[in-house]
Write an enzyme that holds these catalytic residues in place. Sequence first.
Site, short mmCIF file in Angstrom:
data_model
loop_
_atom_site.label_atom_id
_atom_site.label_comp_id
_atom_site.label_asym_id
_atom_site.label_seq_id
_atom_site.Cartn_x
_atom_site.Cartn_y
_atom_site.Cartn_z
N ASP A 112 -7.84 -5.44 0.17
CA ASP A 112 -8.36 -6.34 -0.87
C ASP A 112 -8.03 -7.80 -0.62
OD1 ASP A 112 -9.70 -4.65 -2.58
OD2 ASP A 112 -7.83 -3.87 -3.38
N HIS B 283 0.86 -1.18 0.00
CA HIS B 283 0.00 0.00 0.00
C HIS B 283 0.89 1.22 0.00
CE1 HIS B 283 -3.17 2.78 1.12
NE2 HIS B 283 -4.02 1.84 0.73
N1 ACO Z 1 4.12 -7.63 -4.18
C1 ACO Z 1 5.46 -7.64 -4.29
N2 ACO Z 1 6.23 -6.53 -4.17
C2 ACO Z 1 5.57 -5.38 -3.93
C3 ACO Z 1 4.17 -5.30 -3.80
C4 ACO Z 1 3.45 -6.50 -3.94
N3 ACO Z 1 2.09 -6.51 -3.85
N4 ACO Z 1 3.80 -4.03 -3.59
C5 ACO Z 1 4.93 -3.32 -3.57
N5 ACO Z 1 6.01 -4.13 -3.78
C6 ACO Z 1 7.43 -3.73 -3.82
C7 ACO Z 1 7.76 -3.16 -5.20
O1 ACO Z 1 8.20 -4.16 -6.11
C8 ACO Z 1 8.85 -2.17 -4.86
O2 ACO Z 1 10.02 -2.87 -4.63
P1 ACO Z 1 11.46 -2.23 -5.05
O3 ACO Z 1 11.59 -0.98 -4.25
O4 ACO Z 1 12.43 -3.30 -4.70
O5 ACO Z 1 11.37 -1.97 -6.53
C9 ACO Z 1 8.41 -1.60 -3.51
O6 ACO Z 1 7.62 -2.65 -2.91
C10 ACO Z 1 7.58 -0.35 -3.64
O7 ACO Z 1 6.48 -0.65 -4.51
P2 ACO Z 1 5.71 0.42 -5.38
O8 ACO Z 1 4.97 -0.26 -6.49
O9 ACO Z 1 6.65 1.52 -5.77
O10 ACO Z 1 4.68 0.98 -4.32
P3 ACO Z 1 3.46 1.91 -4.63
O11 ACO Z 1 3.22 2.67 -3.38
O12 ACO Z 1 3.67 2.68 -5.89
O13 ACO Z 1 2.30 0.87 -4.93
C11 ACO Z 1 0.46 -0.54 -4.75
C12 ACO Z 1 1.28 0.56 -4.06
C13 ACO Z 1 0.01 -0.08 -6.14
C14 ACO Z 1 -0.79 -0.83 -3.91
C15 ACO Z 1 1.32 -1.82 -4.85
O14 ACO Z 1 1.69 -2.25 -3.56
C16 ACO Z 1 0.64 -2.94 -5.62
O15 ACO Z 1 0.67 -2.93 -6.86
N6 ACO Z 1 0.03 -3.92 -4.89
C17 ACO Z 1 -0.68 -5.01 -5.54
C18 ACO Z 1 -2.04 -4.53 -6.01
C19 ACO Z 1 -3.01 -4.30 -4.86
O16 ACO Z 1 -3.14 -5.12 -3.97
N7 ACO Z 1 -3.73 -3.16 -4.93
C20 ACO Z 1 -4.73 -2.79 -3.94
C21 ACO Z 1 -4.25 -1.63 -3.12
S1 ACO Z 1 -5.45 -1.19 -1.88
C22 ACO Z 1 -6.58 -0.29 -2.73
O17 ACO Z 1 -6.35 0.32 -3.76
C23 ACO Z 1 -7.93 -0.28 -2.19
#
Ligand code: ACO
Length: 379
Positions: free
Chosen positions: A315, A261
């Site tokens: 989620d 998140h």
């Molecule tokens: N699985 C594995 N690695 C992850 C995940 C995940 N679900 N989420 C973040 N990371 C890692 C990224 O790969 C990144 O690693 P790095 O720094 O080594 O490259 C680091 O954590 C930061 O991730 P970002 O994508 O930059 O984080 P951001 O804040 O932009 O994204 C998001 C947040 C979009 C929710 C992301 O965690 C994601 O895509 N999760 C999966 C989709 C999901 O569950 N969405 C629902 C969110 S809740 C909602 O909207 C109601």
Amino acid sequence: MAFCEYQPGLEGVPVAQSSISFVDGKNGILEYRGINIEELAQKSTFIETAYLLIWGKLPTKEELLIFQEEINNHRRIKYHIRDMMKCFPESGHPMDALQTSAAALGLFYSRRALAKDEYIRDAVVRLLAKIPTMVAAFAQMRNGNDPVKPNDNLNYSANFLYMLTEKEPEPLEARIFDVCLMLHAEHTMNASTFSAMVTASTLTDPYAVVASAVGTLAGPLHGGANEEVLSMLEEIGTIENVRPYIEKCIENKQKIMGFGHRVYKVKDPRAKILQQLAERLFELTGHDDYYDIALEVEKVVAEKLGTKGIYANVDFYSGLVYRKLGIKTDLFTPMFAISRVAGWLAHWKEQLAVNRIFRPTQVYIGEHNQPYIPMEERF
Ligand code: ACO
């Protein structure tokens, strides 16, 4: 004016002042108008919570009764909208059906009275009342059935489940669904709320505001993640497959759905409540093997990615709850929309009070003074 550096995804850039909700991502705290979400989940209802979010205070007994009655009186949708929805392709995604139907409501109600309090109230009541009916109507019509008429004897959540499944839910099922709606109703400045506010800032009508927010919510990185969580649990299939599956995702830099998140760096407080609800529901309706797989996924992800602050988000467990309530997977995101409309409307109302049209800037990285190349010289 102070210029700041370009921030991809506007991370950390404030775009509004708001008193609607508050998140403490380090400690896993969510408050609506200062009240902790855990307390609301125990004591409130979705309609009372929507009132709190939109009007900024808990309603008195009388205010709540009037609000509930107004919503009950507006649950039906015009036959024009039903006829329009009948023309939608049955293979279309319910979020696209909802976005189109929400926008179509604007055709029936004038936008000229926007600034008046009674217009705001009417729009709030209509949107809260009609969105569940439109979601349930499309779910019925795509199977060739007539929409189920709202049942005046049932409360908001029980009536929605009735329109969707044609059977009255158990009181515990209706209550659990109502708590799910409360948990998803608002969450500070997320993508769909920002989209709603940008649209609102042009002073267009609230139906266009909600339609644009629905379109934004539809994406898999926002509201669509719980659909993907269930697909992932199905693909994993057994507890033994969990560890290799997660390890492979991490190796391939693939996101694990339902985790991570932008704000929470601990387990999302809504995921904790949803997990408890899932357990109560399974006691009533029978055990779900996918819950065991989910628990193992959570354990392995915490072990592998916990140091990065990646834990279960809202989620992760909502899909398991919705499926047990008889809700089809592609309706999960519309469930989110039914609930989040309360938050979008709260931000719409807040925005109108201090409105300035959104007009950010960009950092131009293209060319200048390029020649116009004649067609025959292009390749
Ligand atoms: N699985 C594995 N690695 C992850 C995940 C995940 N679900 N989420 C973040 N990371 C890692 C990224 O790969 C990144 O690693 P790095 O720094 O080594 O490259 C680091 O954590 C930061 O991730 P970002 O994508 O930059 O984080 P951001 O804040 O932009 O994204 C998001 C947040 C979009 C929710 C992301 O965690 C994601 O895509 N999760 C999966 C989709 C999901 O569950 N969405 C629902 C969110 S809740 C909602 O909207 C109601």
